[in-house]
Design a protein around this motif. Structure first.
Motif, PDB file in Angstrom:
ATOM      1  N   ILE A   1      11.822  -1.835  -4.687  1.00 24.22           N
ATOM      2  CA  ILE A   1      11.842  -0.491  -4.103  1.00 24.22           C
ATOM      3  C   ILE A   1      10.933  -0.363  -2.885  1.00 24.22           C
ATOM      4  CG2 ILE A   1      12.553   0.698  -6.202  1.00 24.22           C
ATOM      5  CD1 ILE A   1       9.642   1.224  -6.835  1.00 24.22           C
ATOM      6  N   SER A   2      10.402  -1.462  -2.397  1.00 21.09           N
ATOM      7  CA  SER A   2       9.591  -1.510  -1.176  1.00 21.09           C
ATOM      8  C   SER A   2       8.169  -0.985  -1.368  1.00 21.09           C
ATOM      9  CB  SER A   2      10.247  -0.749  -0.028  1.00 21.09           C
ATOM     10  OG  SER A   2       9.370  -0.706   1.089  1.00 21.09           O
ATOM     11  N   SER A   3       7.243  -1.898  -1.460  1.00 23.70           N
ATOM     12  CA  SER A   3       5.829  -1.512  -1.550  1.00 23.70           C
ATOM     13  C   SER A   3       5.361  -0.887  -0.240  1.00 23.70           C
ATOM     14  CB  SER A   3       4.961  -2.733  -1.894  1.00 23.70           C
ATOM     15  OG  SER A   3       5.094  -3.746  -0.918  1.00 23.70           O
ATOM     16  N   THR A   4       5.898  -1.376   0.898  1.00 22.83           N
ATOM     17  CA  THR A   4       5.487  -0.849   2.206  1.00 22.83           C
ATOM     18  C   THR A   4       5.852   0.620   2.354  1.00 22.83           C
ATOM     19  OG1 THR A   4       5.821  -3.026   3.192  1.00 22.83           O
ATOM     20  CG2 THR A   4       5.626  -1.157   4.697  1.00 22.83           C
ATOM     21  N   GLY A   5       7.069   0.979   1.959  1.00 24.30           N
ATOM     22  CA  GLY A   5       7.488   2.370   2.048  1.00 24.30           C
ATOM     23  C   GLY A   5       6.583   3.280   1.254  1.00 24.30           C
TER      24      GLY A   5
ATOM     25  N   VAL B   1      -0.054   1.875  -7.162  1.00 23.48           N
ATOM     26  CA  VAL B   1       1.193   1.888  -6.388  1.00 23.48           C
ATOM     27  C   VAL B   1       1.616   0.463  -6.033  1.00 23.48           C
ATOM     28  CG1 VAL B   1       2.272   2.621  -4.226  1.00 23.48           C
ATOM     29  CG2 VAL B   1       0.762   4.186  -5.459  1.00 23.48           C
ATOM     30  N   GLU B   2       0.675  -0.353  -5.587  1.00 23.31           N
ATOM     31  CA  GLU B   2       0.970  -1.739  -5.242  1.00 23.31           C
ATOM     32  C   GLU B   2       1.471  -2.509  -6.454  1.00 23.31           C
ATOM     33  OE1 GLU B   2       1.269  -5.647  -3.998  1.00 23.31           O
ATOM     34  OE2 GLU B   2       1.295  -3.808  -2.820  1.00 23.31           O
ATOM     35  N   GLY B   3       0.792  -2.357  -7.589  1.00 19.33           N
ATOM     36  CA  GLY B   3       1.169  -3.095  -8.789  1.00 19.33           C
ATOM     37  C   GLY B   3       2.572  -2.782  -9.265  1.00 19.33           C
ATOM     38  N   VAL B   4       2.997  -1.532  -9.100  1.00 17.84           N
ATOM     39  CA  VAL B   4       4.340  -1.133  -9.520  1.00 17.84           C
ATOM     40  C   VAL B   4       5.387  -1.556  -8.496  1.00 17.84           C
ATOM     41  CG1 VAL B   4       5.854   0.834  -9.982  1.00 17.84           C
ATOM     42  CG2 VAL B   4       3.532   0.810 -10.907  1.00 17.84           C
ATOM     43  N   THR B   5       5.143  -1.225  -7.237  1.00 17.96           N
ATOM     44  CA  THR B   5       6.185  -1.375  -6.213  1.00 17.96           C
ATOM     45  C   THR B   5       6.337  -2.792  -5.676  1.00 17.96           C
ATOM     46  OG1 THR B   5       4.644  -0.749  -4.430  1.00 17.96           O
ATOM     47  CG2 THR B   5       5.893   1.023  -5.489  1.00 17.96           C
ATOM     48  N   GLU B   6       5.340  -3.646  -5.864  1.00 21.13           N
ATOM     49  CA  GLU B   6       5.444  -5.010  -5.352  1.00 21.13           C
ATOM     50  C   GLU B   6       6.546  -5.785  -6.064  1.00 21.13           C
ATOM     51  OE1 GLU B   6       5.266  -7.786  -2.922  1.00 21.13           O
ATOM     52  OE2 GLU B   6       3.651  -6.332  -2.675  1.00 21.13           O
ATOM     53  N   TRP B   7       6.742  -5.518  -7.334  1.00 26.79           N
ATOM     54  CA  TRP B   7       7.680  -6.312  -8.120  1.00 26.79           C
ATOM     55  C   TRP B   7       9.023  -5.625  -8.329  1.00 26.79           C
ATOM     56  CZ3 TRP B   7       5.734 -10.734  -7.600  1.00 26.79           C
ATOM     57  CH2 TRP B   7       4.352 -10.893  -7.564  1.00 26.79           C
ATOM     58  N   LEU B   8       9.022  -4.300  -8.375  1.00 29.37           N
ATOM     59  CA  LEU B   8      10.297  -3.607  -8.455  1.00 29.37           C
ATOM     60  C   LEU B   8      10.910  -3.597  -7.058  1.00 29.37           C
ATOM     61  CD1 LEU B   8       9.390  -0.554 -10.730  1.00 29.37           C
ATOM     62  CD2 LEU B   8      10.058  -2.881 -11.384  1.00 29.37           C
TER      63      LEU B   8
ATOM     64  N   THR C   1      11.954  -3.317   3.610  1.00 31.01           N
ATOM     65  CA  THR C   1      13.047  -4.108   3.049  1.00 31.01           C
ATOM     66  C   THR C   1      12.824  -4.395   1.569  1.00 31.01           C
ATOM     67  OG1 THR C   1      13.494  -5.148   5.181  1.00 31.01           O
ATOM     68  CG2 THR C   1      14.288  -6.292   3.227  1.00 31.01           C
ATOM     69  N   SER C   2      11.611  -4.750   1.200  1.00 35.49           N
ATOM     70  CA  SER C   2      11.225  -5.183  -0.148  1.00 35.49           C
ATOM     71  C   SER C   2      11.521  -6.661  -0.311  1.00 35.49           C
ATOM     72  CB  SER C   2      11.937  -4.401  -1.255  1.00 35.49           C
ATOM     73  OG  SER C   2      11.674  -4.990  -2.523  1.00 35.49           O
ATOM     74  N   ARG C   3      10.456  -7.442  -0.405  1.00 34.11           N
ATOM     75  CA  ARG C   3      10.602  -8.882  -0.555  1.00 34.11           C
ATOM     76  C   ARG C   3      11.359  -9.217  -1.840  1.00 34.11           C
ATOM     77  NH1 ARG C   3       9.018 -12.624  -3.298  1.00 34.11           N
ATOM     78  NH2 ARG C   3       7.800 -11.174  -4.528  1.00 34.11           N
ATOM     79  N   SER C   4      10.965  -8.586  -2.938  1.00 33.33           N
ATOM     80  CA  SER C   4      11.654  -8.856  -4.196  1.00 33.33           C
ATOM     81  C   SER C   4      13.102  -8.383  -4.127  1.00 33.33           C
ATOM     82  CB  SER C   4      10.930  -8.177  -5.364  1.00 33.33           C
ATOM     83  OG  SER C   4      10.907  -6.773  -5.199  1.00 33.33           O
TER      84      SER C   4
ATOM     85  N   VAL D   1      -4.075  -7.918   1.452  1.00 35.48           N
ATOM     86  CA  VAL D   1      -4.888  -8.730   0.544  1.00 35.48           C
ATOM     87  C   VAL D   1      -4.912  -8.162  -0.871  1.00 35.48           C
ATOM     88  CG1 VAL D   1      -7.203  -9.687   0.162  1.00 35.48           C
ATOM     89  CG2 VAL D   1      -6.270  -9.566   2.466  1.00 35.48           C
ATOM     90  N   ILE D   2      -4.669  -6.872  -1.014  1.00 34.28           N
ATOM     91  CA  ILE D   2      -4.603  -6.272  -2.348  1.00 34.28           C
ATOM     92  C   ILE D   2      -3.521  -6.961  -3.185  1.00 34.28           C
ATOM     93  CG2 ILE D   2      -2.926  -4.510  -1.679  1.00 34.28           C
ATOM     94  CD1 ILE D   2      -4.297  -2.564  -3.504  1.00 34.28           C
ATOM     95  N   GLN D   3      -2.570  -7.601  -2.492  1.00 34.27           N
ATOM     96  CA  GLN D   3      -1.485  -8.291  -3.179  1.00 34.27           C
ATOM     97  C   GLN D   3      -1.966  -9.519  -3.953  1.00 34.27           C
ATOM     98  OE1 GLN D   3       1.172  -9.151   0.058  1.00 34.27           O
ATOM     99  NE2 GLN D   3       1.952  -7.061   0.185  1.00 34.27           N
TER     100      GLN D   3
END
Length: 274
Positions: free
Chosen positions: A24-28, A15-22, A170-173, A52-54
């Motif tokens: 769409i908000s990894s936090t959500g 989930v982190e690997g997909v949502t961190e860069w798209l 918010t999503s950083r990206s 830290v998984i980031q």
């Protein structure tokens, strides 16, 4: 059982690997995943783990863009690559605003905003903004079509937009891409610069969380953390390559609609089942 917790870390890493860069908000997504998986670890460990998984995701950027971000050359006459040094100066400038706000108000912002209500609002709000801005941007001529064309002022403005990403959901990206598009940067350059900004931001946030947690990991905690990071690294490589290929032919409106749908799912879930 330990194997169950490791399996949960694997899922969270995906989930982190997909949502961190798209955008769409990894936090959500993390909030939803944690609701269903319930990682059976201490609250202190989970707070650290989800940040830290980031580091695994960061390494994907380093591997993919190594030639662009490594400032030294052993094959050319010039040992130091001037263009790369200038790129790093712009990255540092863009990271200053979020770095200052994050250091000063990190705990307070977590206390105020790390909840499903905030995540729901930001998911939907920025989803709508993606759709509106993409429609407004259609047909406009981009002022910046190559990352070398970014000025220091442009980098700083993008960095100011990045401050908004400190609010969960918010999503950083997403917010940095939106900001870059608004000031005339092409989608490709906006996405690439966003990837680069992630390196110091995520590394700094991870260091803060590790120092706060301490280094007294149990064997299970260490295994769970490493599993999440390694999986996030592998999946991030695929996600970054997908996004780079996607934006060459498409806009970001689909991500806007996705965010709105996810926001509605989050609010319905917590309203009905909580």
């Amino acid at each position: 059982m330990d194997i169950i917790e490791i399996f949960k870390a694997l899922i969270i890493g995906i989930v982190e690997g997909v949502t961190e860069w798209l955008p769409i908000s990894s936090t959500g997504h993390m909030i939803l995943v944690d609701e269903f998986l319930k990682l059976n670890m201490s609250d202190a460990f989970k707070e650290m783990f989800f940040v830290v998984i980031q580091l695994g995701a960061i390494m994907a950027v380093v591997v993919i863009y190594w030639k662009k971000i490594f400032p030294f050359s052993f094959k050319q006459k010039q040992f130091i690559k001037k263009d790369t040094i200038l790129l790093w100066v712009k990255i540092v400038i863009a990271c200053i605003p979020a770095g200052i706000v994050g250091i000063l108000f990190n705990d307070k912002m977590d206390e105020l905003f790390y909840n499903y209500q905030t995540v729901t609002i930001t998911l939907i709000l920025y989803g709508i903004l993606f759709i509106i801005i993409e429609k407004w941007n259609k047909g406009r001529t981009c002022k910046v079509n190559d990352i070398s064309e970014l000025t220091y002022q442009t980098a700083l403005i993008i960095g100011l937009f990045q401050v908004l990403s400190l609010i969960p959901g918010t999503s950083r990206s997403g917010v940095t891409i939106l900001g870059a598009i608004l000031i005339g940067t092409s989608r490709t350059v906006a996405a690439e610069f966003t990837f680069f900004l992630a390196m110091p931001v995520m590394f700094g946030a991870s260091i803060i969380k590790i120092l706060k947690f301490g280094f007294a990991f149990t064997s299970l905690e260490l295994l769970v953390l490493l599993t999440g990071m390694i999986v996030a690294f592998v999946v991030s490589i695929l996600a970054i390559k997908f996004l780079v290929g996607y934006i060459k032919k498409h806009d970001f409106k689909v991500f806007g609609w996705y965010r709105i749908a996810l926001g509605i799912i989050v609010i319905l879930y917590f309203t009905i089942f909580k």
